[in-house]
Design a protein around this motif. Structure first.
Motif, PDB file in Angstrom:
ATOM      1  N   ASN A 159       0.852  -1.154  -0.162  1.00  0.00           N
ATOM      2  CA  ASN A 159      -0.096   0.004  -0.165  1.00  0.00           C
ATOM      3  C   ASN A 159       0.757   1.288  -0.062  1.00  0.00           C
ATOM      4  N   MET A 160       0.699   2.017  -1.140  1.00  0.00           N
ATOM      5  CA  MET A 160       1.791   3.174  -1.502  1.00  0.00           C
ATOM      6  C   MET A 160       0.949   4.419  -0.923  1.00  0.00           C
ATOM      7  N   THR A 178       7.464  -0.083  -7.993  1.00  0.00           N
ATOM      8  CA  THR A 178       7.149  -1.154  -8.893  1.00  0.00           C
ATOM      9  C   THR A 178       8.311  -1.453  -9.507  1.00  0.00           C
ATOM     10  N   ARG A 179       8.974  -0.428 -10.186  1.00  0.00           N
ATOM     11  CA  ARG A 179      10.105  -0.659 -11.041  1.00  0.00           C
ATOM     12  C   ARG A 179      11.304  -1.425 -10.259  1.00  0.00           C
ATOM     13  N   ALA A 180      11.412  -1.253  -8.932  1.00  0.00           N
ATOM     14  CA  ALA A 180      12.434  -1.732  -7.836  1.00  0.00           C
ATOM     15  C   ALA A 180      11.851  -3.133  -7.625  1.00  0.00           C
ATOM     16  N   LEU A 181      10.569  -3.417  -7.549  1.00  0.00           N
ATOM     17  CA  LEU A 181      10.352  -4.852  -7.249  1.00  0.00           C
ATOM     18  C   LEU A 181      10.586  -5.735  -8.595  1.00  0.00           C
ATOM     19  N   ARG A 182      10.223  -5.119  -9.752  1.00  0.00           N
ATOM     20  CA  ARG A 182      10.361  -5.785 -10.961  1.00  0.00           C
ATOM     21  C   ARG A 182      11.947  -6.179 -11.345  1.00  0.00           C
ATOM     22  N   GLU A 183      12.688  -5.144 -11.121  1.00  0.00           N
ATOM     23  CA  GLU A 183      14.190  -5.309 -11.526  1.00  0.00           C
ATOM     24  C   GLU A 183      14.909  -5.952 -10.441  1.00  0.00           C
ATOM     25  N   ASP A 211      -2.581  -1.107  -9.078  1.00  0.00           N
ATOM     26  CA  ASP A 211      -3.897  -0.738  -8.901  1.00  0.00           C
ATOM     27  C   ASP A 211      -4.030   0.458  -8.209  1.00  0.00           C
ATOM     28  N   GLY A 212      -3.852   1.622  -8.840  1.00  0.00           N
ATOM     29  CA  GLY A 212      -3.907   3.078  -8.050  1.00  0.00           C
ATOM     30  C   GLY A 212      -2.702   3.197  -7.364  1.00  0.00           C
ATOM     31  N   THR A 213      -2.942   3.320  -5.938  1.00  0.00           N
ATOM     32  CA  THR A 213      -1.683   3.222  -5.175  1.00  0.00           C
ATOM     33  C   THR A 213      -1.442   1.820  -4.403  1.00  0.00           C
ATOM     34  N   ILE A 214      -1.724   0.907  -4.813  1.00  0.00           N
ATOM     35  CA  ILE A 214      -1.732  -0.392  -4.338  1.00  0.00           C
ATOM     36  C   ILE A 214      -0.896  -1.203  -5.320  1.00  0.00           C
ATOM     37  N   ILE A 215       0.210  -1.958  -5.085  1.00  0.00           N
ATOM     38  CA  ILE A 215       1.141  -2.629  -5.793  1.00  0.00           C
ATOM     39  C   ILE A 215       0.804  -4.044  -5.556  1.00  0.00           C
ATOM     40  N   LYS A 216       0.287  -4.894  -6.445  1.00  0.00           N
ATOM     41  CA  LYS A 216       0.103  -6.343  -6.140  1.00  0.00           C
ATOM     42  C   LYS A 216       1.238  -7.215  -6.659  1.00  0.00           C
TER      43      LYS A 216
END
Length: 256
Positions: A141-142, A153-158, A168-173
């Motif tokens: 929850n951001m 999101t970029r840090a999680l993906r990379e 999803d808005g300010t929520i990162i799933k």
């Protein structure tokens, strides 16, 4: 008559002559004190005695461990400080293993993912609230820092955890990835990279310490300087061995 007596004595003469030409062999028990002190011994015992002597000779040829009183060489270098720096390298490796090389993804595993923002770098858990929605889904929850959602999101993906986050808005799933053999092997490769990086840091510390010793060797005997250098090398070797142990344990854990 004389001929008959000669024929009767002939076997005795042959036996006497044979004993002179081929004397009886000495028994092995008579030689045993020379081969095995204390009397006769079993061949296996002789082999063990020989092996023990070989082992002692080999150990004698190995260099002895150095253990210098650090207080006596403080004017050359602080060995305690060098040891402290080397220990920090090992602790950093353990930390990297714990944070970045986990088979099972959990909320705690995302805490220390570094998010780069215009205001600096921050751990993910300082920017968002991380929770486990289900065994297959983690939510971040951001809402407290919505402007950092894209960066998080970029840090999680990379990152190194093979994550594929969705916004999803300010929520990162963050779906929890399945543990595949390929994923395990990739984590092992990363573990080796972390270990090699730690060894490089260790080599730099050793090199810097040896350089410092050479600069401060004036006024000290060559033997003292040589012992200090040997102590530093020994410390680096021991720490490198600890790094290898950590890598072996982590590899076993990752591969299952």
């Amino acid at each position: 008559m004389a001929l008959k007596r000669l024929n009767a004595l002939r076997p005795l003469l042959r036996r006497s002559l044979a004993q002179q030409v081929h004397p009886p062999l000495a028994s092995t028990s008579a030689l045993s004190p020379l081969l095995c002190p204390g009397g006769a011994c079993h061949p296996a015992a002789c082999a063990r005695l020989y092996a023990t002597k070989k082992a002692k000779a080999k150990a004698k040829g190995q260099s002895a461990k150095v253990n210098i009183n650090t207080a006596l060489v403080e004017d050359i270098i602080s060995l305690d400080a060098v040891m402290g720096d080397m220990s920090e390298v090992l602790n950093a490796l353990k930390d990297d293993f714990t944070r970045n090389l986990s088979i099972r993804t959990s909320p705690g595993a995302l805490d220390h993912i570094v998010v780069t923002t215009p205001d600096g770098k921050f751990p993910l858990n300082q920017l968002g609230q991380i929770s486990m929605k289900s065994p297959q889904l983690i939510m971040v929850n951001m809402s407290s820092f919505p402007e950092a959602t894209a960066a998080a999101t970029r840090a999680l993906r990379e990152g190194s955890m093979n994550l594929n986050p969705e916004v999803d808005g300010t929520i990162i799933k963050v779906p929890v990835p399945k543990v595949t053999r390929e994923h395990r092997e990739n984590l092992v490769k990363m573990a080796k990279q972390f270990s090699n990086k730690a060894k490089e840091s260790l080599r730099r510390l050793r090199s810097n310490a040896l350089t410092q010793v050479k600069k401060a060797k004036e006024g000290h005997s060559e033997d003292t300087v040589r012992l200090v250098e040997k102590q530093i090398q020994q410390m680096a070797d021991d720490m490198a061995a600890d790094i290898d142990k950590q890598l072996a344990a982590k590899t076993k854990e990752l591969l299952g």
